[in-house]
Design a protein around this motif. Structure first.
Motif, mmCIF file in Angstrom:
data_model
loop_
_atom_site.group_PDB
_atom_site.id
_atom_site.type_symbol
_atom_site.label_atom_id
_atom_site.label_comp_id
_atom_site.label_asym_id
_atom_site.label_seq_id
_atom_site.Cartn_x
_atom_site.Cartn_y
_atom_site.Cartn_z
ATOM 1 N N MET A 1 0.854 -1.188 0.000
ATOM 2 C CA MET A 1 0.000 0.000 0.000
ATOM 3 C C MET A 1 0.891 1.240 0.000
ATOM 4 N N LYS A 2 0.620 2.158 -0.914
ATOM 5 C CA LYS A 2 1.391 3.395 -1.002
ATOM 6 C C LYS A 2 0.752 4.463 -0.112
ATOM 7 N N ARG A 3 1.565 4.999 0.808
ATOM 8 C CA ARG A 3 1.061 5.997 1.741
ATOM 9 C C ARG A 3 1.800 7.316 1.560
ATOM 10 N N LEU A 4 1.066 8.398 1.721
ATOM 11 C CA LEU A 4 1.635 9.744 1.623
ATOM 12 C C LEU A 4 1.342 10.483 2.923
ATOM 13 N N CYS A 5 2.383 11.042 3.531
ATOM 14 C CA CYS A 5 2.213 11.842 4.739
ATOM 15 C C CYS A 5 2.339 13.312 4.355
ATOM 16 N N ILE A 6 1.397 14.106 4.808
ATOM 17 C CA ILE A 6 1.409 15.551 4.557
ATOM 18 C C ILE A 6 1.592 16.243 5.898
ATOM 19 N N ILE A 7 2.572 17.158 5.944
ATOM 20 C CA ILE A 7 2.788 17.901 7.186
ATOM 21 C C ILE A 7 2.629 19.402 6.924
ATOM 22 N N PRO A 8 2.098 20.140 7.900
ATOM 23 C CA PRO A 8 1.933 21.579 7.715
ATOM 24 C C PRO A 8 3.279 22.297 7.777
ATOM 25 N N CYS A 9 3.371 23.430 7.085
ATOM 26 C CA CYS A 9 4.651 24.136 7.021
ATOM 27 C C CYS A 9 5.034 24.815 8.347
ATOM 28 N N GLY A 10 4.250 25.726 8.824
ATOM 29 C CA GLY A 10 4.577 26.427 10.067
ATOM 30 C C GLY A 10 4.957 27.881 9.846
ATOM 31 N N LYS A 11 4.642 28.692 10.812
ATOM 32 C CA LYS A 11 4.876 30.134 10.731
ATOM 33 C C LYS A 11 6.362 30.497 10.847
ATOM 34 N N ARG A 12 7.083 29.813 11.749
ATOM 35 C CA ARG A 12 8.497 30.131 11.956
ATOM 36 C C ARG A 12 9.345 29.537 10.837
ATOM 37 N N LYS A 13 10.174 30.415 10.257
ATOM 38 C CA LYS A 13 11.005 30.001 9.131
ATOM 39 C C LYS A 13 12.447 30.425 9.356
ATOM 40 N N ILE A 14 13.348 29.802 8.637
ATOM 41 C CA ILE A 14 14.776 30.046 8.789
ATOM 42 C C ILE A 14 15.148 31.520 8.548
ATOM 43 N N TRP A 15 14.401 32.210 7.698
ATOM 44 C CA TRP A 15 14.700 33.608 7.369
ATOM 45 C C TRP A 15 14.390 34.558 8.520
ATOM 46 N N ASP A 16 13.608 34.076 9.510
ATOM 47 C CA ASP A 16 13.344 34.905 10.687
ATOM 48 C C ASP A 16 14.658 35.202 11.419
ATOM 49 N N LYS A 17 15.579 34.246 11.379
ATOM 50 C CA LYS A 17 16.871 34.415 12.055
ATOM 51 C C LYS A 17 17.998 34.746 11.079
ATOM 52 N N GLN A 18 17.807 34.371 9.813
ATOM 53 C CA GLN A 18 18.833 34.623 8.794
ATOM 54 C C GLN A 18 18.183 35.266 7.567
ATOM 55 N N PRO A 19 17.801 36.546 7.672
ATOM 56 C CA PRO A 19 17.017 37.219 6.619
ATOM 57 C C PRO A 19 17.656 37.230 5.231
ATOM 58 N N GLY A 20 18.962 37.243 5.137
ATOM 59 C CA GLY A 20 19.610 37.326 3.827
ATOM 60 C C GLY A 20 19.981 35.995 3.227
ATOM 61 N N LEU A 21 19.462 34.909 3.764
ATOM 62 C CA LEU A 21 19.880 33.563 3.392
ATOM 63 C C LEU A 21 19.603 33.175 1.934
ATOM 64 N N GLY A 22 18.489 33.575 1.379
ATOM 65 C CA GLY A 22 18.150 33.140 0.024
ATOM 66 C C GLY A 22 17.393 31.823 0.055
ATOM 67 N N PRO A 23 17.173 31.199 -1.121
ATOM 68 C CA PRO A 23 16.389 29.963 -1.206
ATOM 69 C C PRO A 23 17.024 28.799 -0.431
#
Length: 149
Positions: A1-23
């Motif tokens: 059986m093929k299963r797919l898990c979906i997870i929510p992204c979230g408000k806190r992101k890496i750019w909050d601490k490292q704004p100039g990081l890029g993709p």
């Protein structure tokens, strides 16, 4: 059986601490505790998992997120991804052949996923008494190597 898990992204992101990081890859973009626990759970119990973003839609772990944003599915915003775009991504990203869809999030995602997949997803965290309880369940499941049912 093929299963797919979906997870929510979230408000806190890496750019909050490292704004100039890029993709960065999606698996590194979201830094909140709940998201990280969801990601650990998904990696432990699933071979196929994606992050669901209100802006970018379904993101595979290695896909690049271009930069910071603040958008949630509850917002009525022009930048929010449409159901039609999410459905298109199912084909483009080969996510439409899962026998079982598991969502590690609250019931707010139920309607969205029903419209996108044309059927209900499984919500193992349903009935939790808030975010702390959800985090505890995820942590215990990974520690005990036992999926939440």
């Amino acid at each position: 059986m093929k299963r797919l898990c979906i997870i929510p992204c979230g408000k806190r992101k890496i750019w909050d601490k490292q704004p100039g990081l890029g993709p960065v890859p999606a698996q590194s973009a979201y830094t909140g505790i709940f998201h990280k626990l969801c990601q650990t759970y998904a990696r432990t119990f699933f071979t196929s998992w994606v992050i669901l973003s209100a802006k970018h839609g379904f993101l595979k772990p290695e896909e690049l997120v271009p930069g910071n944003y603040d958008l949630a599915f509850q917002m009525k915003h022009p930048d929010m991804i449409s159901i039609r775009e999410l459905q298109k991504q199912l084909d483009e990203k080969e996510l439409n052949d899962a026998d079982q869809i598991v969502m590690l999030g609250g019931k707010k995602f139920d309607q969205i996923l029903c419209k996108v997949f044309g059927r209900s997803a499984i919500f193992p965290l349903k009935g939790s008494k808030g975010i702390g309880d959800m985090q505890r369940k995820l942590k215990v499941a990974v520690e005990n190597k036992t999926e939440i049912i």
